[in-house]
Design an enzyme around this catalytic site. Structure first.
Site, PDB file in Angstrom:
ATOM      1  N   TRP A  75       0.907  -1.152   0.000  1.00 36.42           N
ATOM      2  CA  TRP A  75       0.000   0.000   0.000  1.00 36.42           C
ATOM      3  C   TRP A  75       0.944   1.198   0.000  1.00 36.42           C
ATOM      4  O   TRP A  75       1.668   1.415   0.960  1.00 36.42           O
ATOM      5  CB  TRP A  75      -0.875  -0.040   1.252  1.00 36.42           C
ATOM      6  N   GLU A 483     -24.719   6.762  10.477  1.00 32.65           N
ATOM      7  CA  GLU A 483     -24.330   5.777   9.467  1.00 32.65           C
ATOM      8  C   GLU A 483     -24.138   4.367  10.004  1.00 32.65           C
ATOM      9  O   GLU A 483     -24.492   3.418   9.328  1.00 32.65           O
ATOM     10  CB  GLU A 483     -23.115   6.235   8.650  1.00 32.65           C
ATOM     11  N   LYS A 597     -17.793   2.772   0.265  1.00 30.72           N
ATOM     12  CA  LYS A 597     -16.536   3.284   0.824  1.00 30.72           C
ATOM     13  C   LYS A 597     -16.034   4.470   0.016  1.00 30.72           C
ATOM     14  O   LYS A 597     -15.523   5.439   0.554  1.00 30.72           O
ATOM     15  CB  LYS A 597     -15.491   2.159   0.838  1.00 30.72           C
TER      16      LYS A 597
HETATM   17  C1  F6R Z   1     -18.193   8.732   6.856  1.00 36.83           C
HETATM   18  C2  F6R Z   1     -17.591   8.483   5.584  1.00 36.83           C
HETATM   19  C3  F6R Z   1     -17.950   9.387   4.455  1.00 36.83           C
HETATM   20  C4  F6R Z   1     -16.675   9.877   3.769  1.00 36.83           C
HETATM   21  C5  F6R Z   1     -17.027  10.704   2.524  1.00 36.83           C
HETATM   22  C6  F6R Z   1     -15.803  11.252   1.841  1.00 36.83           C
HETATM   23  O1  F6R Z   1     -17.782   7.798   7.791  1.00 36.83           O
HETATM   24  O2  F6R Z   1     -16.832   7.590   5.433  1.00 36.83           O
HETATM   25  O3  F6R Z   1     -18.713  10.453   4.888  1.00 36.83           O
HETATM   26  O4  F6R Z   1     -15.965  10.651   4.687  1.00 36.83           O
HETATM   27  O5  F6R Z   1     -17.731   9.880   1.615  1.00 36.83           O
HETATM   28  O6  F6R Z   1     -14.970  10.228   1.417  1.00 36.83           O
HETATM   29  P1  F6R Z   1     -13.463  10.522   1.014  1.00 36.83           P
HETATM   30  O7  F6R Z   1     -12.762  10.988   2.233  1.00 36.83           O
HETATM   31  O8  F6R Z   1     -12.952   9.228   0.487  1.00 36.83           O
HETATM   32  O9  F6R Z   1     -13.506  11.604  -0.037  1.00 36.83           O
END
Ligand code: F6R
Length: 602
Positions: A75, A483, A597
């Site tokens: 990674w 969530e 995710k």
């Molecule tokens: C909350 C969560 C989401 C992400 C959001 C932004 O636990 O995981 O609210 O924070 O979808 O995702 P990134 O940081 O990947 O742009």
């Protein structure tokens, strides 16, 4: 980092290495590679992308047949995901091959020193410094164990390393500090791995080499040595976990495991962000007259916390906008503005669109991302990386904590460069550096949060209130409760309650107050008294003196911390609470409904 496997035995090593890497795939990775002993040498095959790519390459080149070898899924941390940065890394003449998890903190200094001694580097990795250092020590000392002892004394940082020497057939070595490495044996076979799942098909008895300890795998079995190179015992421990439990290190869920990783992740992010050169020059930092932060979800909340810190430390106006809103607005920014996009994945569609818009408008852009080589990392003019490692649970915990830390380090640097820190900034830097200890202590408060979760999990609504930085923590806590706990949670600026929302407070309504800012504590205490007098059940999460909170039915105490960094501690009990609400409701906390995710659609 990510997954390590090593093998010495009588059968062909390659299938064992590939199977082990397959069992470590769940951890996430972006490239992989193997080194297998072959005659008088070591054959290395590496590929960017998933294991399939590595297998295709091996099939095309003809698989190595040796019976000892090491393998790795990487990674990316130092350097992009690419073949040259993949592990194993080797010394130029192929004498040494190593795979490595962790961070070599003095990699820069080692690189300089080894380059001056004539070594040529072929990758951007910190691991290559370790490979070349080991090479030079082995050349000088001629003995692997003595070389590892000297290596342990020279290298700063955390590491789990598996290594081979081309003139030592049928031997694989391991050394570890602050990073997991385990060994096991079955009949005439020895195994080394970073994680238990890789060993489970072969043995359920595993040995954990001590801190700075060394292990040699050879055809006679496992041999352990302490940090001084003296032979020592390493009793084996029986593992009763099944493969899935082992992936979670014995925790019930990835989310809980990842919460536990936060002290390390925060420390690693502090170190890497402090040591890597800031991607903006001093002139650029001094010329800024505005900062605009844009992001989604938890990353947006990290941005809100960063605003408080940047404004207080750097005295620069900061705007924070939800990326999905920003992308359809006509943002009015000064031409001397810096636009920071925060994202764990680096792929979130709205944040990416916001980044592209900012570029189109000619603003300087900086991406704060966790995934190397992600689209945002490639497209932003400048990048800062967090060191959360792969996050498997959909709800972010450790990546959010890493984002906060990266923003602290950036803010401290900006403040220093712009001359905003009157006098000594060491106490602030020290406070940021020590946050990992505070986070560990907060995680120890799990029982209390589990008890509070019991009291609220069947309710429909909960309010979280705070002021300033505490309000931003409430927003993150409320998102977690929604969530993973499917509980309607609303975060409110405490002073805003009286403008309408108080009508919703009834006998028994749970209200959580977050109170970590001394200058605002009395104000929030007043607001909590208002909800209490309307029958609310009040829980206060605080660094402040208990006496201030006559309104509290229950107090969750946080360790003392500099108020600027208190968000990093206050969020921990809220993560624990959300997690236990989800567990009590029997929900799949790692995969909440309707969430992905990485949200790559608008
Ligand atoms: C909350 C969560 C989401 C992400 C959001 C932004 O636990 O995981 O609210 O924070 O979808 O995702 P990134 O940081 O990947 O742009």
């Amino acid at each position: 980092m990510c997954g390590i496997i090593g093998y010495v035995g009588k059968r062909s090593a390659l299938p064992v290495l590939l199977a082990g890497l397959g069992r470590l795939e769940y951890r996430g990775y972006d490239s992989s590679g193997v080194a297998v002993g072959e005659g008088k040498g070591i054959r290395i095959v590496r590929a960017a992308g998933n294991l399939l790519r590595l297998k295709e390459k091996l099939a095309a080149e003809g698989p190595p047949e040796g019976t000892w070898g090491i393998g790795h899924t990487r990674w990316a941390t130092h350097g992009e995901p690419s073949v040259s940065n993949a592990h194993p890394q080797r010394s130029g003449d192929g004498l040494v091959a190593i795979v490595h998890n962790g961070i070599i903190e003095n990699a820069g200094a080692l690189r300089k020193e080894l380059s001056a001694a004539g070594y040529v580097f072929a990758s951007d990795t910190d691991t290559e410094s370790a490979a070349l250092l080991l090479h030079s020590l082995y050349r000088a000392l001629g003995d692997p164990i003595a070389s590892f002892v000297a290596f342990g004394r020279r290298v700063e940082g955390s590491f789990a390393i598996a290594a081979m020497f081309s003139d030592r057939p049928h031997e694989v070595y391991g050394i570890r500090r602050d990073s997991p490495l385990i060994a096991g044996e079955r009949d005439t076979e020895c195994f080394l791995a970073s994680d238990i799942p890789a060993l489970l098909p072969y043995t359920r008895r595993v040995c954990y080499p001590e801190e700075n300890g060394i292990v040699r795998l050879d055809r006679d079995g496992l041999h352990f040595f302490d940090r001084d190179g003296c032979a020592c015992e390493c009793p084996s421990v029986s593992v009763s976990w099944d493969a899935e439990e082992a992936q979670k290190d014995g925790y019930r869920h990835f989310m809980r495991k990842e919460m536990e990783e936060q002290p390390r992740v925060v420390r690693d992010t502090f170190l890497s962000c402090s040591e890597e050169a800031c991607p903006l020059t001093e002139e650029e930092i001094c010329s800024l007259d505005q900062i605009l932060i844009t992001a989604c979800g938890s990353a947006y909340h990290a941005g809100l916390s960063a605003r408080e810190i940047l404004e207080q430390l750097v005295h620069i106006p900061v705007r924070v906008e939800i990326a999905s809103e920003f992308r359809y607005r006509m943002p009015l920014c000064s031409s001397r503005a810096l636009v920071i996009v925060i994202s764990q994945s680096g792929e979130t569609a709205d944040s990416l669109a916001a980044l592209r818009l900012a570029k189109e408008r000619g603003f300087k852009t900086l991406a704060l991302v966790n995934v190397r080589g992600s689209t945002m990392a490639r497209e932003a003019e400048r990048v800062v990386y967090t060191r959360a490692g792969p996050e498997i649970a959909v709800a972010t915990t450790k990546a959010y904590s890493a984002q906060l830390m990266a923003m602290y380090v950036l803010a401290l640097h900006f403040a220093r460069v712009r001359g905003c820190l009157q006098g000594d900034d060491l106490p602030l830097t020290q406070a940021a550096r020590e946050l990992s200890f505070g986070i560990s202590r907060c995680l120890q408060g799990e029982e209390q949060m589990q008890r509070i979760a019991q009291q609220i999990y069947q309710l429909h609504d909960i309010f979280l209130v705070g002021r300033g930085l505490d309000h931003t923590v409430c927003m993150e806590g409320a998102l977690k409760l929604k969530e993973v706990g499917y509980l309607h949670a609303e975060a409110y600026a405490a002073g805003e309650l009286k403008h309408g929302t108080l009508s919703l407070i009834e006998r028994g309504t749970p209200v959580i107050g977050v109170v970590t800012q001394p200058r605002l504590a009395c104000k929030t205490a007043g607001n909590l008294a208002e909800v209490k007098s309307r029958g609310a059940r009040v829980v206060v999460i605080t660094t402040q003196e208990e006496a201030v909170f006559a309104a509290a039915d229950e107090i969750v105490r946080l360790p003392r911390v500099h108020p600027l960094f208190a968000a990093s501690l206050a969020v921990i009990p809220l993560q624990l609470l959300a997690y236990h609400v989800g567990v009590l409701k029997g929900l799949d906390v790692d995969r909440p409904r309707n969430l992905a995710k990485s949200v790559t659609v608008e």
